[in-house]
Design an enzyme around this catalytic site. Structure first.
Site, PDB file in Angstrom:
ATOM      1  N   ARG A 122     -87.202  48.188  16.771  1.00  0.00           N
ATOM      2  CA  ARG A 122     -86.797  47.838  15.413  1.00  0.00           C
ATOM      3  C   ARG A 122     -85.351  47.371  15.424  1.00  0.00           C
ATOM      4  NH1 ARG A 122     -91.077  46.994  14.199  1.00  0.00           N
ATOM      5  NH2 ARG A 122     -92.521  48.064  12.784  1.00  0.00           N
ATOM      6  N   GLU A 139     -83.770  39.945   9.470  1.00  0.00           N
ATOM      7  CA  GLU A 139     -84.727  38.930   9.925  1.00  0.00           C
ATOM      8  C   GLU A 139     -85.212  38.107   8.745  1.00  0.00           C
ATOM      9  OE1 GLU A 139     -87.868  40.807  12.127  1.00  0.00           O
ATOM     10  OE2 GLU A 139     -86.514  41.662  13.630  1.00  0.00           O
ATOM     11  N   HIS A 150     -89.208  38.337  17.110  1.00  0.00           N
ATOM     12  CA  HIS A 150     -90.058  39.450  16.695  1.00  0.00           C
ATOM     13  C   HIS A 150     -91.529  39.173  17.041  1.00  0.00           C
ATOM     14  CE1 HIS A 150     -90.267  43.024  13.697  1.00  0.00           C
ATOM     15  NE2 HIS A 150     -91.166  43.154  14.656  1.00  0.00           N
TER      16      HIS A 150
END
Length: 528
Positions: free
Chosen positions: A232, A261, A279
């Site tokens: 994370r 993000e 990601h």
């Protein structure tokens, strides 16, 4: 009755709709577009999302009949779980759908960082042959420090073991003996920082873990260390990492997640020794299909009124079949007990007795509370918000277990303590082989009454002729009696329990109570 409507707010695997089956009306919208999302969610029973749709308090408030929010993935940063719980909406995710994909990506980032694969590839694409510039390091015989030895951390450890590495880990919730079975030696965080050649992070994002690998931690690492974060964003402090790398205190990094993000302009992206991906931890065909199928199954269970193992705001875990059989019973006797109460409820005690306590019975507490509050309030009550309702109303709740169960193999009992100091106690069991729920005790009275949609209870001083009076009055009103039982306690008090085919109007209930000289007459309906 119309079919339940399911809103798919993002692109999901085709297998997701297949797993839902034909019983649902599927509608779609662009969940990232609030102007589309809010009107679309107004009249659906479930919504399926990935990470782009923000299901916050405003969206939940607009959903008038929403029962379940399903996140096809692991993280729930885009779902307001607290608001959902308050509204009685179940939140489910797919906690194991992407663990293999995430673990493989972490290993890939580690290897790419160790061998300078990305800059070497880019150089060759530019027509540059630079073998000596991109000399890397072997992973074999190095020490790999795993920060967080959960499901993904374990998969990473298992895969890296084949490379002949020394595995150490920091995780305050993992027992050293369990880690030793995996070939992992548990250490403190400071020891891991000092000894590891590679550090790979596999922790959830919490207030305690944000910035865990920050300036202080990076001051303790070897200058040859490579740091991998595919967990994370924010657990590794990106500014501190950039400073450490530009000062030569960290040799390389592999990053898949970022504090904010989408991220396209991090200073880290200017460093050749940083391998960065957008990601992609769950971005495999297999992970997306697993996630979609998992949440589709959860939606089916949730909309059928069943508990869901992957629900994040309800007691989860697999429910044994023996416990499943008494879940409706616990809810129904909770409703019966509340229907018999003559004052406000102050405390709810749920007891599980007999063979059933060999299993995890914690879910019975939720079921009983759901039954209690369905009688008390007009708003929808679910497994999700029943504990919230109890807390808001200052109702204490306790679950106890006992192996002895008297004449029954298993027994569930709900006891209500009322604000006037009185109590109501109702016990029930499930009769084999058809698993029929029945009431077997009401306070000090022993009964044997199958649960029915409509139940009536009359307490009176025992005397002849009462049964005839009750039967005549109900017959004159056109209400058919399905079953009747009379029970007496150790004194001269008696209890009649009736199952009837239709509701008894309040006026008729009062008339029966008066005509038989009853202490009380109560009618309870168990139709949800």
């Amino acid at each position: 009755m119309s079919a339940s409507r399911v809103l798919i707010a993002e692109e999901l695997s085709p297998a997701t709709v297949e797993a839902l089956g034909p019983d649902f009306e599927v509608v779609r919208c662009d969940g990232a577009n609030r102007d589309e999302l809010i009107p679309a969610i107004a009249d659906v029973d479930a919504i399926l999302v990935r990470s782009a749709t923000k299901v916050d308090a405003e969206v939940i408030a607009a959903a008038k009949r929403l029962k379940v929010i399903a996140r096809a993935g692991v993280g729930l940063d885009n779902v307001d779980v607290k608001a959902a719980t308050q509204a009685g909406v179940m939140v489910v995710n797919a906690p194991t759908s992407n663990i293999v994909s995430a673990a493989e990506l972490a290993v890939g980032l580690l290897l790419a960082s160790a061998r300078n694969i990305v800059p070497a590839n880019s150089a060759l694409h530019r027509g540059e042959w630079k073998r000596s510039k991109y000399t890397g390091v072997e992973v074999a015989d190095k020490t790999v420090g795993i920060v967080g030895l959960g499901r993904i951390g374990i998969l990473v450890a298992q895969r890296l073991a084949a490379f002949g590495v020394n595995l150490i880990a920091y995780d305050p919730y993992v027992q050293p003996a369990r880690a030793a079975q995996l070939g992992v030696h548990m250490v403190t965080l400071d020891e891991l920082l000092a000894d590891a050649d590679f550090i790979t992070v596999h922790l959830p994002k919490t207030p305690e873990t944000v910035g865990l690998i920050g300036e202080e931690a990076l001051s303790k690492v070897r200058s040859t260390v490579h740091i991998i974060n595919a967990a994370r964003g924010g657990i590794v402090d990106e500014d501190a990492l950039f400073t450490a790398m530009t000062e030569g205190r960290v040799a390389g990094a592999g990053l898949d997640v970022y504090a904010s993000e989408p991220c396209t302009d991090s200073p880290l992206f200017t460093l050749e020794n940083v391998v960065a991906t957008p990601h992609l931890g769950a971005s495999t065909d297999e992970a997306q299909e697993k996630a979609g199928i998992a949440v589709a199954k959860s939606v089916r269970l949730a909309l059928a009124g069943e508990l869901v193992p992957d629900a994040v705001n309800v007691q989860g875990g697999q429910i044994d079949e023996a416990v499943k059989a008494v879940l409706p019973l616990a809810e129904q006797i909770g409703a019966v007990a509340c229907g018999l109460a003559t004052a406000a409820v102050e405390r709810v005690d749920i007891e599980a007795l007999g063979e059933i306590v060999d299993h995890d019975v914690r879910v019975l507490e939720l079921s009983a509370l759901k039954g209690v509050f369905q009688v008390l309030i007009h708003d929808p009550v679910s497994y999700v918000n029943a504990p919230v309702l109890a807390e808001q109303r200052g109702v204490d709740v306790a679950l106890t277990t006992q192996t002895a169960s008297g004449d029954h193999r298993s027994l569930v009992r709900v006891k209500l303590t009322l604000t006037d100091g009185s109590t109501v106690r109702v016990g029930g069991t499930v009769a084999s082989p058809r698993q029929i729920g029945k009431i077997v005790e009401v306070d000090d009275f022993d009964v044997d009454v199958p649960l029915s949609d409509h139940l009536a209870f009359f307490r009176y001083h025992d005397k002849p002729g009462v049964v005839g009076v009750v039967g005549n009055l109900l017959g004159d009103a056109g209400i058919n009696i399905g079953g009747m039982q009379v029970s007496r306690d150790d004194s001269e008090h008696a209890l009649i329990v009736l199952t009837v085919d239709s509701p008894i109007p309040a006026e008729l209930l009062d008339q029966i109570t008066d005509n038989i000289g009853a202490h009380s007459g109560r009618f309870v309906t168990l139709i949800s």
